[in-house]
Design a protein around this motif. Structure first.
Motif, PDB file in Angstrom:
ATOM      1  N   ILE A  18      56.447  27.266  57.236  1.00 17.53           N
ATOM      2  CA  ILE A  18      56.073  26.067  57.981  1.00 17.53           C
ATOM      3  C   ILE A  18      54.729  25.577  57.468  1.00 17.53           C
ATOM      4  O   ILE A  18      53.765  26.335  57.382  1.00 17.53           O
ATOM      5  CB  ILE A  18      55.989  26.361  59.498  1.00 17.53           C
ATOM      6  N   GLU A  19      54.699  24.298  57.110  1.00 18.96           N
ATOM      7  CA  GLU A  19      53.452  23.681  56.639  1.00 18.96           C
ATOM      8  C   GLU A  19      53.094  22.526  57.574  1.00 18.96           C
ATOM      9  O   GLU A  19      53.931  21.697  57.908  1.00 18.96           O
ATOM     10  CB  GLU A  19      53.608  23.140  55.215  1.00 18.96           C
ATOM     11  N   ILE A  20      51.840  22.518  57.992  1.00 19.14           N
ATOM     12  CA  ILE A  20      51.317  21.428  58.800  1.00 19.14           C
ATOM     13  C   ILE A  20      50.203  20.779  57.983  1.00 19.14           C
ATOM     14  O   ILE A  20      49.231  21.430  57.610  1.00 19.14           O
ATOM     15  CB  ILE A  20      50.760  21.933  60.142  1.00 19.14           C
ATOM     16  N   LYS A  21      50.388  19.482  57.691  1.00 13.26           N
ATOM     17  CA  LYS A  21      49.445  18.776  56.830  1.00 13.26           C
ATOM     18  C   LYS A  21      48.819  17.615  57.591  1.00 13.26           C
ATOM     19  O   LYS A  21      49.512  16.878  58.298  1.00 13.26           O
ATOM     20  CB  LYS A  21      50.170  18.241  55.588  1.00 13.26           C
ATOM     21  N   VAL A  22      47.502  17.467  57.459  1.00 10.30           N
ATOM     22  CA  VAL A  22      46.803  16.331  58.056  1.00 10.30           C
ATOM     23  C   VAL A  22      47.032  15.126  57.151  1.00 10.30           C
ATOM     24  O   VAL A  22      46.618  15.108  55.997  1.00 10.30           O
ATOM     25  CB  VAL A  22      45.290  16.619  58.209  1.00 10.30           C
ATOM     26  N   LEU A  23      47.734  14.118  57.672  1.00 14.90           N
ATOM     27  CA  LEU A  23      48.050  12.929  56.889  1.00 14.90           C
ATOM     28  C   LEU A  23      47.000  11.840  57.044  1.00 14.90           C
ATOM     29  O   LEU A  23      46.689  11.132  56.085  1.00 14.90           O
ATOM     30  CB  LEU A  23      49.421  12.382  57.286  1.00 14.90           C
ATOM     31  N   ALA A  24      46.477  11.693  58.259  1.00 20.48           N
ATOM     32  CA  ALA A  24      45.502  10.635  58.504  1.00 20.48           C
ATOM     33  C   ALA A  24      44.705  10.959  59.759  1.00 20.48           C
ATOM     34  O   ALA A  24      45.187  11.635  60.665  1.00 20.48           O
ATOM     35  CB  ALA A  24      46.199   9.288  58.668  1.00 20.48           C
ATOM     36  N   VAL A  25      43.480  10.463  59.783  1.00 27.74           N
ATOM     37  CA  VAL A  25      42.634  10.549  60.967  1.00 27.74           C
ATOM     38  C   VAL A  25      42.175   9.131  61.254  1.00 27.74           C
ATOM     39  O   VAL A  25      41.520   8.509  60.429  1.00 27.74           O
ATOM     40  CB  VAL A  25      41.424  11.477  60.736  1.00 27.74           C
ATOM     41  N   GLU A  26      42.570   8.610  62.427  1.00 30.19           N
ATOM     42  CA  GLU A  26      42.244   7.237  62.799  1.00 30.19           C
ATOM     43  C   GLU A  26      41.661   7.240  64.205  1.00 30.19           C
ATOM     44  O   GLU A  26      42.395   7.276  65.189  1.00 30.19           O
ATOM     45  CB  GLU A  26      43.490   6.357  62.736  1.00 30.19           C
ATOM     46  N   GLY A  27      40.343   7.233  64.322  1.00 28.10           N
ATOM     47  CA  GLY A  27      39.709   7.298  65.634  1.00 28.10           C
ATOM     48  C   GLY A  27      40.028   8.615  66.309  1.00 28.10           C
ATOM     49  O   GLY A  27      39.774   9.682  65.760  1.00 28.10           O
ATOM     50  N   ASP A  28      40.618   8.546  67.524  1.00 30.04           N
ATOM     51  CA  ASP A  28      40.987   9.748  68.277  1.00 30.04           C
ATOM     52  C   ASP A  28      42.363  10.283  67.903  1.00 30.04           C
ATOM     53  O   ASP A  28      42.817  11.264  68.476  1.00 30.04           O
ATOM     54  CB  ASP A  28      40.989   9.444  69.783  1.00 30.04           C
ATOM     55  N   THR A  29      43.040   9.644  66.967  1.00 26.99           N
ATOM     56  CA  THR A  29      44.406  10.017  66.617  1.00 26.99           C
ATOM     57  C   THR A  29      44.449  10.710  65.262  1.00 26.99           C
ATOM     58  O   THR A  29      43.855  10.251  64.293  1.00 26.99           O
ATOM     59  CB  THR A  29      45.306   8.765  66.579  1.00 26.99           C
ATOM     60  N   ILE A  30      45.184  11.809  65.232  1.00 21.64           N
ATOM     61  CA  ILE A  30      45.414  12.543  63.985  1.00 21.64           C
ATOM     62  C   ILE A  30      46.907  12.489  63.706  1.00 21.64           C
ATOM     63  O   ILE A  30      47.732  12.780  64.576  1.00 21.64           O
ATOM     64  CB  ILE A  30      44.973  14.014  64.113  1.00 21.64           C
ATOM     65  N   LYS A  31      47.288  12.100  62.513  1.00 23.63           N
ATOM     66  CA  LYS A  31      48.701  12.108  62.121  1.00 23.63           C
ATOM     67  C   LYS A  31      48.952  13.372  61.318  1.00 23.63           C
ATOM     68  O   LYS A  31      48.276  13.635  60.332  1.00 23.63           O
ATOM     69  CB  LYS A  31      49.049  10.870  61.296  1.00 23.63           C
ATOM     70  N   LEU A  32      49.947  14.137  61.790  1.00 22.28           N
ATOM     71  CA  LEU A  32      50.307  15.388  61.137  1.00 22.28           C
ATOM     72  C   LEU A  32      51.681  15.273  60.515  1.00 22.28           C
ATOM     73  O   LEU A  32      52.575  14.646  61.072  1.00 22.28           O
ATOM     74  CB  LEU A  32      50.328  16.532  62.161  1.00 22.28           C
ATOM     75  N   GLY A  33      51.863  15.891  59.393  1.00 19.08           N
ATOM     76  CA  GLY A  33      53.174  16.029  58.784  1.00 19.08           C
ATOM     77  C   GLY A  33      53.588  17.486  58.900  1.00 19.08           C
ATOM     78  O   GLY A  33      52.776  18.371  58.670  1.00 19.08           O
ATOM     79  N   LEU A  34      54.834  17.725  59.282  1.00 17.68           N
ATOM     80  CA  LEU A  34      55.329  19.087  59.439  1.00 17.68           C
ATOM     81  C   LEU A  34      56.526  19.311  58.544  1.00 17.68           C
ATOM     82  O   LEU A  34      57.454  18.500  58.532  1.00 17.68           O
ATOM     83  CB  LEU A  34      55.737  19.346  60.895  1.00 17.68           C
ATOM     84  N   VAL A  35      56.501  20.403  57.798  1.00 19.65           N
ATOM     85  CA  VAL A  35      57.627  20.798  56.960  1.00 19.65           C
ATOM     86  C   VAL A  35      58.060  22.170  57.459  1.00 19.65           C
ATOM     87  O   VAL A  35      57.259  23.109  57.493  1.00 19.65           O
ATOM     88  CB  VAL A  35      57.225  20.873  55.469  1.00 19.65           C
ATOM     89  N   ALA A  36      59.323  22.272  57.898  1.00 21.69           N
ATOM     90  CA  ALA A  36      59.832  23.526  58.437  1.00 21.69           C
ATOM     91  C   ALA A  36      61.324  23.626  58.140  1.00 21.69           C
ATOM     92  O   ALA A  36      61.982  22.613  57.899  1.00 21.69           O
ATOM     93  CB  ALA A  36      59.596  23.575  59.949  1.00 21.69           C
ATOM     94  N   PRO A  37      61.869  24.829  58.175  1.00 12.97           N
ATOM     95  CA  PRO A  37      63.317  24.984  57.993  1.00 12.97           C
ATOM     96  C   PRO A  37      64.078  24.202  59.063  1.00 12.97           C
ATOM     97  O   PRO A  37      63.583  24.000  60.175  1.00 12.97           O
ATOM     98  CB  PRO A  37      63.537  26.493  58.169  1.00 12.97           C
TER      99      PRO A  37
END
Length: 79
Positions: A18-37
């Motif tokens: 499982i990989e969790i990647k920080v895609l973007a940080v915009e103010g109080d919001t963080i966009k995460l990408g998740l790769v999992a089986p």
């Protein structure tokens, strides 16, 4: 609780699969990408809690419902 700091583009790996990647940080919001089986369910916590509550309600709504349904199926099979 483990607390980690990550910057945009950086990742965290959980047990090789499982990989969790920080895609973007915009103010109080963080966009995460998740790769999992595919067999790993991933839910936002509020959705997960709603699912759990719905399951509890369904399980307690009619405890004899399954027995009644099985009885009806048995009756149909003997006709």
């Amino acid at each position: 609780m483990l607390v980690l700091s990550r910057k945009k583009g950086e990742s965290i790996i959980i047990q090789d699969h499982i990989e969790i990647k920080v895609l973007a940080v915009e103010g109080d919001t963080i966009k995460l990408g998740l790769v999992a089986p595919k067999h790993v369910d991933i839910f936002r916590k509020e959705i997960y809690l709603e699912i759990q509550e719905a399951n509890r309600e369904s399980a307690s709504a009619n405890p004899n419902g399954l027995a009644a349904l099985l009885g009806q199926l048995k009756d149909i099979g003997t006709e």
